[in-house]
Design a protein around this motif. Structure first.
Motif, short mmCIF file in Angstrom:
data_model
loop_
_atom_site.label_atom_id
_atom_site.label_comp_id
_atom_site.label_asym_id
_atom_site.label_seq_id
_atom_site.Cartn_x
_atom_site.Cartn_y
_atom_site.Cartn_z
N ARG A 294 32.58 43.74 30.62
CA ARG A 294 32.35 42.61 31.75
C ARG A 294 32.84 43.35 33.03
O ARG A 294 33.82 44.17 33.02
N SER B 51 32.63 41.60 36.33
CA SER B 51 33.39 40.70 37.12
C SER B 51 33.79 39.31 36.89
O SER B 51 33.69 39.26 35.68
N THR B 52 34.30 38.50 37.77
CA THR B 52 34.94 37.37 37.31
C THR B 52 34.66 36.28 38.42
O THR B 52 35.03 36.95 39.68
N ASP C 89 41.88 38.85 33.02
CA ASP C 89 40.39 38.71 32.19
C ASP C 89 40.72 37.52 31.46
O ASP C 89 41.47 37.41 30.64
N ILE C 90 39.64 36.46 31.11
CA ILE C 90 39.93 35.37 30.39
C ILE C 90 39.98 35.82 28.88
O ILE C 90 40.80 34.96 28.23
N ILE D 70 42.98 42.61 36.17
CA ILE D 70 41.74 43.09 36.49
C ILE D 70 41.96 44.31 37.56
O ILE D 70 42.71 43.78 38.78
#
Length: 294
Positions: A176, A178-179, A204-205, A211
C-alpha cells in the motif's frame, strides 16, 4: 516564571532567587512574579535565607506562543515513503505448485519497500509493473526494504514466479502506498502558519505500523456520522472531503503527538477573533476544564 520547589511553604518562602535579566533581579517565592525582558538563557542563583548557596542553574526563557484553537473537521491524505507491505499470499504456478518467494526471503508485514534494482518505488502500480517486467525478462529483483522493528535498511533478492491465476509475474506481496481518513484540527499558529491535528500518529490499518511520511495534505471535511467505540474496537468518525476552499495545507510530520504542517491560509476561527496562549509542560496542572460547543 514558575519556580515550584515542592517544599513546605514555611521553608520555600526562605529561598532567595537572583537572576540577572529579569525584574526584580532578587526575589523570594510568593513575594513577586519575575518578568524576563527578552528570550534567551539566564543564570539563576538560589540561596537559603539569602546567605547559604543551594543551587546554581541555567533556565531558558522562551517567547509566549499564541494560537487559534482548532476543532474543524479535516480530511487527511498521506503518502508513505516507499510502499508498505500489508499482506502476503501464495502463488500457484502453471504446474499447480504453491510458492511464496517474499516470505521465503524474510520479508515481513510492516516492512517498507524502498527500491527495486536501484529504482525508487512510490506506488502500488509501479511495483506491480516492475515485478512483471523483470519476471518476463527472467531476472531477479534486488530489493531494499526498511525493517519494521529496527528501522534499518536490509537487502534481499527474489525471483518472480508466474502466477497462473493472474497471468502475470508476482512475488507474493500486497503493498500500500497511501492512506486517507478524517480527523480534527487541534490548533493553528497565525505567526508561522503551522498547525497541529489528530493528537496521535497515523498507522497502517492492516499492520498497525506507523506510516513513514513522504508527503501528504489536508483539506476541509464534513462529518457525516460517528461510529461508537466498544471494548476492543475504537470509535470512528465518518465523513467526506469538501475540497480545498476552506482548509488546505501540507503534512510535514507524522508523530506520536499528531500530524503537523503548514496551511495555505488561516482557517476560520470558530471560537471568536482572538488567540489563546500555549502553556508550557510544567504549567499544566490537574483541575477544572471547560468544553466549548459550536
Amino acid at each position: 516564571m514558575d519556580f515550584d520547589l515542592n517544599l513546605p511553604k514555611f521553608l520555600a518562602d526562605n529561598f532567595e532567587f537572583t537572576i540577572n535579566g529579569v525584574k526584580p533581579t532578587t526575589f523570594y517565592l510568593g513575594s513577586t512574579t519575575p518578568v524576563a525582558a527578552n528570550p534567551g538563557q539566564l543564570e539563576v542563583q538560589v540561596k537559603l535565607f539569602g546567605l547559604i548557596p543551594v543551587r546554581h542553574m541555567t533556565v531558558s526563557v522562551v517567547p509566549e506562543i499564541r494560537v487559534i484553537p482548532g476543532g474543524q473537521a479535516i480530511g487527511v491524505m498521506v503518502e508513505s515513503e516507499g510502499v508498505m507491505v500489508v499482506g502476503r499470499s501464495a502463488i500457484v504456478d502453471e504446474k499447480g505448485i504453491r510458492h511464496n518467494p517474499a516470505a521465503e526471503a524474510g520479508v515481513e508485514l510492516g516492512d517498507v519497500l524502498i527500491k527495486v534494482n536501484g529504482q525508487k518505488v512510490e506506488t502500488e502500480s509501479q511495483v506491480r509493473d516492475i515485478i512483471n517486467k523483470l519476471g518476463q525478462d527472467g531476472k531477479s529483483l534486488d530489493m531494499e526494504l526498511r525493517d519494521r522493528h529496527s528501522k534499518e535498511i536490509y537487502k534481499t533478492r527474489i525471483k518472480p514466479i508466474y502466477c497462473n491465476e493472474t497471468k502475470r509475474y508476482r512475488i507474493g506481496l500486497f503493498v500500500r502506498d497511501s492512506t486517507a481518513g478524517v480527523g480534527t484540527m487541534t490548533f493553528f499558529d497565525p505567526q508561522t502558519k503551522s498547525y497541529g491535528a489528530l493528537g496521535h500518529i497515523i498507522s497502517d490499518i492492516d499492520t498497525c505500523q506507523p506510516i513513514n511520511l513522504d508527503r501528504g495534505k489536508i483539506v476541509a471535511a464534513r462529518i457525516e456520522g460517528i461510529r461508537i467505540g466498544r471494548k476492543g474496537q475504537p470509535g470512528e468518525k465518518m465523513g467526506v472531503f469538501r475540497g480545498e476552499n476552506d482548509i488546505s495545507g501540507t503534512i510535514t510530520k507524522n508523530t506520536n503527538c499528531g500530524i503537523f504542517g503548514k496551511l495555505n491560509k488561516a482557517p476560520k476561527n470558530i471560537y471568536g477573533n482572538g488567540t489563546v496562549p500555549v502553556a508550557m509542560a510544567g504549567e499544566v496542572k490537574e483541575g477544572p476544564a471547560r468544553f466549548i460547543q459550536f
